[in-house]
Motif scaffolding. Structure first.
Motif, PDB file in Angstrom:
ATOM      1  N   ARG A   1       0.823  -1.211   0.000  1.00 37.30           N
ATOM      2  CA  ARG A   1       0.000   0.000   0.000  1.00 37.30           C
ATOM      3  C   ARG A   1       0.853   1.255   0.000  1.00 37.30           C
ATOM      4  NH1 ARG A   1      -4.191  -1.333   4.587  1.00 37.30           N
ATOM      5  NH2 ARG A   1      -5.230  -3.013   3.483  1.00 37.30           N
ATOM      6  N   PRO A   2       0.555   2.187  -0.873  1.00 37.05           N
ATOM      7  CA  PRO A   2       1.325   3.439  -0.876  1.00 37.05           C
ATOM      8  C   PRO A   2       0.985   4.281   0.352  1.00 37.05           C
ATOM      9  CG  PRO A   2      -0.481   3.559  -2.457  1.00 37.05           C
ATOM     10  CD  PRO A   2      -0.488   2.158  -1.912  1.00 37.05           C
ATOM     11  N   LYS A   3       1.930   5.119   0.771  1.00 40.11           N
ATOM     12  CA  LYS A   3       1.668   6.034   1.890  1.00 40.11           C
ATOM     13  C   LYS A   3       0.932   7.260   1.369  1.00 40.11           C
ATOM     14  CE  LYS A   3       5.987   6.245   3.454  1.00 40.11           C
ATOM     15  NZ  LYS A   3       6.720   5.056   3.020  1.00 40.11           N
ATOM     16  N   ALA A   4      -0.111   7.651   2.091  1.00 40.30           N
ATOM     17  CA  ALA A   4      -0.860   8.842   1.690  1.00 40.30           C
ATOM     18  C   ALA A   4      -0.234  10.051   2.375  1.00 40.30           C
ATOM     19  CB  ALA A   4      -2.326   8.697   2.066  1.00 40.30           C
ATOM     20  N   VAL A   5       0.797  10.614   1.766  1.00 34.18           N
ATOM     21  CA  VAL A   5       1.450  11.798   2.339  1.00 34.18           C
ATOM     22  C   VAL A   5       1.815  12.781   1.234  1.00 34.18           C
ATOM     23  CG1 VAL A   5       2.451  10.739   4.412  1.00 34.18           C
ATOM     24  CG2 VAL A   5       3.682  10.602   2.240  1.00 34.18           C
ATOM     25  N   THR A   6       1.758  14.059   1.584  1.00 37.37           N
ATOM     26  CA  THR A   6       2.301  15.073   0.683  1.00 37.37           C
ATOM     27  C   THR A   6       3.808  14.914   0.671  1.00 37.37           C
ATOM     28  OG1 THR A   6       2.115  16.484   2.628  1.00 37.37           O
ATOM     29  CG2 THR A   6       0.616  16.932   0.815  1.00 37.37           C
ATOM     30  N   PRO A   7       4.450  15.159  -0.464  1.00 40.75           N
ATOM     31  CA  PRO A   7       5.911  15.110  -0.465  1.00 40.75           C
ATOM     32  C   PRO A   7       6.468  16.127   0.535  1.00 40.75           C
ATOM     33  CG  PRO A   7       5.043  15.354  -2.703  1.00 40.75           C
ATOM     34  CD  PRO A   7       3.890  15.527  -1.777  1.00 40.75           C
TER      35      PRO A   7
ATOM     36  N   PHE B   1       5.885  20.131   0.890  1.00 45.13           N
ATOM     37  CA  PHE B   1       4.689  20.563   0.163  1.00 45.13           C
ATOM     38  C   PHE B   1       3.484  20.470   1.098  1.00 45.13           C
ATOM     39  CE2 PHE B   1       7.658  19.283  -3.084  1.00 45.13           C
ATOM     40  CZ  PHE B   1       7.482  20.234  -4.067  1.00 45.13           C
ATOM     41  N   ARG B   2       2.402  21.142   0.764  1.00 43.72           N
ATOM     42  CA  ARG B   2       1.224  21.056   1.603  1.00 43.72           C
ATOM     43  C   ARG B   2      -0.056  21.202   0.778  1.00 43.72           C
ATOM     44  NH1 ARG B   2      -0.624  26.363   4.757  1.00 43.72           N
ATOM     45  NH2 ARG B   2      -2.521  25.167   4.400  1.00 43.72           N
ATOM     46  N   ASP B   3      -1.165  20.855   1.404  1.00 48.32           N
ATOM     47  CA  ASP B   3      -2.484  21.011   0.792  1.00 48.32           C
ATOM     48  C   ASP B   3      -3.154  22.245   1.374  1.00 48.32           C
ATOM     49  OD1 ASP B   3      -2.250  18.493  -0.581  1.00 48.32           O
ATOM     50  OD2 ASP B   3      -2.632  17.514   1.337  1.00 48.32           O
ATOM     51  N   TYR B   4      -3.937  22.917   0.535  1.00 49.94           N
ATOM     52  CA  TYR B   4      -4.686  24.089   0.986  1.00 49.94           C
ATOM     53  C   TYR B   4      -6.174  23.790   0.859  1.00 49.94           C
ATOM     54  CZ  TYR B   4      -0.231  26.516   0.635  1.00 49.94           C
ATOM     55  OH  TYR B   4       1.077  26.910   0.809  1.00 49.94           O
ATOM     56  N   PHE B   5      -6.920  24.096   1.921  1.00 46.76           N
ATOM     57  CA  PHE B   5      -8.335  23.736   1.967  1.00 46.76           C
ATOM     58  C   PHE B   5      -9.243  24.971   1.989  1.00 46.76           C
ATOM     59  CE2 PHE B   5      -6.095  20.120   3.792  1.00 46.76           C
ATOM     60  CZ  PHE B   5      -6.719  19.042   3.166  1.00 46.76           C
TER      61      PHE B   5
ATOM     62  N   PHE C   1      13.888  21.812  -9.104  1.00 43.65           N
ATOM     63  CA  PHE C   1      13.479  20.438  -9.379  1.00 43.65           C
ATOM     64  C   PHE C   1      13.703  20.189 -10.866  1.00 43.65           C
ATOM     65  CE2 PHE C   1      10.920  21.516  -5.630  1.00 43.65           C
ATOM     66  CZ  PHE C   1      11.300  20.482  -4.796  1.00 43.65           C
TER      67      PHE C   1
ATOM     68  N   TRP D   1      14.785  17.326 -14.210  1.00 41.82           N
ATOM     69  CA  TRP D   1      14.834  15.952 -14.703  1.00 41.82           C
ATOM     70  C   TRP D   1      15.253  15.958 -16.161  1.00 41.82           C
ATOM     71  CZ3 TRP D   1      10.444  18.738 -13.765  1.00 41.82           C
ATOM     72  CH2 TRP D   1       9.621  19.003 -14.865  1.00 41.82           C
TER      73      TRP D   1
ATOM     74  N   ARG E   1       8.062  24.369  -0.421  1.00 41.43           N
ATOM     75  CA  ARG E   1       8.825  24.244  -1.668  1.00 41.43           C
ATOM     76  C   ARG E   1       7.979  24.616  -2.881  1.00 41.43           C
ATOM     77  NH1 ARG E   1      11.444  18.398  -0.715  1.00 41.43           N
ATOM     78  NH2 ARG E   1      13.374  19.099  -1.683  1.00 41.43           N
TER      79      ARG E   1
END
Lengths: 498, 498
Positions: free
Chosen positions: B9-15, B18-22, B74, B76, B133
């Motif tokens: 199962r993948p982890k449910a996290v923001t990198p 980084f953050r979420d805005y509500f 960032f 690549w 970031r």
């Protein structure tokens, strides 16, 4: 510190598949996003903005099984202390981040969690004409509700949204289908989950809107010669075996009851099929009660886009008017939005199945449609330009623009080299300025300013006789104190004339 | 197709970083961006939106001299046919893309080119408390104008913008300095360009707002013991040699004329220094003529941020009111915006020097300031929630929300499992809903609905006696036909009470 090596001049180019957006291209999109957000918000959805960057792990679908997971996404590896960190990627849609956000914050979020999100997404795909690797999406989803009322609401909202941004009723259609009905059809055909033939049938159905009924029939059976002359192998079903799929895809009738009856025949006694039909019935009844008739939303089993991805109802909004494509051929404008129910996205993270349904609007396509229909102007006016006749009196010119701006009028002083007056008017022309203001030493002494109506001037230049032109009916001399009033008057008359 | 391997199962996290805005975090930022864009637009700037992705080559500053250019950005490498393509990166500001855009499109763009841009930028830096970031910038620049009127205009616009978004006069200050004056000071000290000591002095000056006058004095001469107890080596100047730098940094006086006189003394007979002072004088004169006094904009040689980057005037907007930091200490809120003139950014691409000047507003910091001052509410109300008493009458409830929405009122039906009525009220509470609507079978039969004022209800629950509470003054019974009118009345009374 070592001196940096001399580098050759860099090339000033956008990366392949990306583009720049200028002026009204930007503001019209911003305005549309604002309008759509207004509808979503009124429907009770809350805004969410997650970051552009996610861990590749959280994005899921594209988990790397090779050294570099660059299939479809832009990804890179973080450099940690040992030089090798997590893989990160730019989001490719707004749904995968929603699943991550919901799984991460589910204890603080209300259930159902209703959110809208808008912003760019990135695809590492081969760009084509009109296809870019960064584009905007505008989504609304209800997470944690199994009710068909959630799906019906999304369809109604999609219809309202399209009309609110300027697509009139009759120029669009929201079409609804259901994956479970298709599952029922596949069940009656004996194609259980996991069977390779089932996947092949699903992939074939996805081509229905390109190849049509006969094309699907060929592809399901013995194969098909495509337009380029290449032969595409068939799935290998017999004509009889293929029939239920064809019956499903072509079951749409003029009224919903007849369509549902056709579907009932297509799924036989499949339980999952009957469930899908019941869901379509519920959605249909709720929409009918809400006054959303077949002129706005209809059940249409030929909607196949996304059937492979979604788990229940699927919806699509199509613009039904015709346009001419780049080769001058008439064609329907096509799809601008799609969505559906996906009950297992959050499960990847938590192990728990969380029902969810939502829609995504392709904002750039929708803007293109409005421009195509002449519903938004391609260009807007530039600022009023106050020219510089005397560079030592910059403060005077700044005072004029300050007055205009304070009156809410977009204005600026010419800030280039003022030596050549022609360049100043060329600048105003390039900015698509409606008005130029001129105050030389003579005007200053007389307490007046010259105001040029550049729109009228351009019109006269096209058609006027020499005499008419000499009279300069597009240039006005007014007292300095009347600057704002006169500019306002000219702008109003320009607006009137379109 | 091979079956995908079973993944953990993948982890449910923001990198990290980084953050979420509500909800209101998003809409308040959108609103602020819209307000700022309005000011920029009225000043004559056109919108520009370039993509988030640029070639590393075009970003410049971070050109790779190692295998992987991950210092600060960032980045690549694109996979082309041979597997090795161009290096790409996320933009780290909006200025580098502007230089690329101008160089690329300069033949079609007007000169001067005046553009604004707003959007996220990305920094591959170690995140800290409150430092992310990904964050928003909001820029306006005039490219192709050498006129100080362009710089004065940016300062005036910055002042107007801050007041328009809600920072009152007196709570901010735009401060102006000039890199050329500093160059003049360095010239009189015999520190020519290219000398290592000159770079060391520049780096030291950059610390002025942290270490103060005495700190800079120590760092320029014999060295300094910093707060952590570590000894920082000095540049090695004598006390006399260091004096002109100190004189420059501390030359600010109460009125502009005195400040300029101090600067004249500091630059001696340096030509470049005199040029810088003349530029400051011009800007000062234009701003004074425009009515922008020292309560809004002032010349202040202690502004050092960005002096190393810019080539002429430098400006900074500081919020001057005090706040308490996370440790409960009083401090000034500080800088929310910076900018200046950079005449060689485009030259990298074209070889031609193109004068340019502009400003960047840190929107997230500005929002923080407005929240700090209580000028925007941290939370907004949720939708009116129509509860579901009878799940077979979903169409009735949908009709209620449709009526409310058509009246412009944000509303929704409860879409979770309606079995437990308490959960529905908990949901309304979690959404911060102002009103809940209830229509059970009894109400339906009597043609009425119950309307709960949840805000008043919460207030009463805090303070009421049992008798008061039993009277349920926060619940109203109205005829079904009066639903919209009553909801509107309650919302209005809630607004009045703040």
């Amino acid at each position: 510190m070592a001196k940096p090596k001399k580098q050759p001049r860099p090339k000033a180019v956008t990366p392949k598949g990306f583009r720049d957006y200028f002026a009204s291209e930007v503001t019209q999109r911003t305005e549309m996003l604002r309008t759509i957000a207004g509808v979503y918000h009124r429907y009770g959805f809350d805004a969410l903005e997650s970051s552009a960057v996610e861990t590749v792990e959280a994005l899921g679908k594209y988990l790397p099984d090779v050294d570099r997971p660059n299939a479809g996404v832009f990804a890179w590896q973080e450099a940690d202390e040992e030089g090798k960190g997590d893989w990160m990627a730019l989001r490719y849609d707004l749904t995968a981040p929603l699943a991550r956000v919901y799984a991460q914050h589910r204890n603080e979020l209300p259930t159902p969690y209703r959110r809208y999100a808008m912003g760019p997404v990135w695809r590492n795909e081969k760009p084509g004409p009109g296809r870019y690797r960064q584009f905007y999406q505008c989504d609304a989803d209800t997470v944690g509700s199994a009710s068909m009322a959630a799906d019906a609401e999304i369809c109604a909202m999609l219809s309202d949204t399209l009309e609110t941004v300027g697509i009139p009723r009759g120029d669009y259609l929201v079409r609804v289908n259901n994956r479970k009905v298709l599952n029922g059809v596949l069940e009656t055909m004996g194609l259980a989950e996991g069977l390779e033939a089932r996947d092949a049938v699903l992939r074939t159905i996805d081509k229905f809107d390109k190849v049509g009924e006969q094309g699907v029939r060929e592809l399901l059976t013995t194969g098909r010669l495509d337009a380029s002359g290449a032969f595409i192998d068939g799935v290998g079903l017999s004509a009889d075996q293929a029939e239920p799929v064809i019956a499903f895809l072509t079951s749409k009738s003029d009224d919903a009851a007849a369509t549902l009856a056709n579907l009932r025949a297509a799924v036989g006694d499949s339980r999952i099929g009957a469930e899908g039909i019941a869901e379509l019935e519920q959605i249909g009844a709720l929409l009918e009660a809400g006054g959303y008739g077949a002129d706005r939303i209809e059940i249409d089993p030929s909607v196949v886009r996304g059937l492979g991805y979604y788990t229940g109802p699927v919806y699509e909004a199509e613009l039904t008017f015709e346009i001419f494509d780049e080769k001058g051929r008439k064609r329907q404008f096509g799809s601008v939005s799609g969505g559906g129910r996906y009950d297992d996205l959050v499960k990847r993270f938590t192990g728990q199945e969380v029902p969810a349904t939502g829609v995504s609007i392709g904002v750039d396509r929708l803007l293109e449609a409005l421009r195509e229909k002449g519903r938004i102007k391609a260009e807007e006016h530039g600022p009023v330009v106050v020219t510089v006749m005397d560079r030592d009196r910059m403060a005077d010119y700044q005072a004029m623009v300050a007055e205009l701006r304070n009156a809410g009028i977009r204005a600026e002083v010419y800030l280039g080299n003022p030596k050549n007056f022609g360049n100043q008017l060329k600048y105003a022309d390039k900015r698509n300025s409606p008005i130029a203001v001129i105050e030389g030493g003579d005007e200053k002494a007389r307490g007046i300013v010259q105001i040029k109506d550049l729109i009228l001037g351009a019109k006269i230049a096209q058609s006027a006789t020499l005499e008419e032109w000499k009279e300069r009916p597009s240039q006005f001399e007014v007292a300095r104190g009347d600057l704002v009033a006169k500019v306002r008057e000219i702008l109003a008359s320009q607006d009137e004339q379109g």
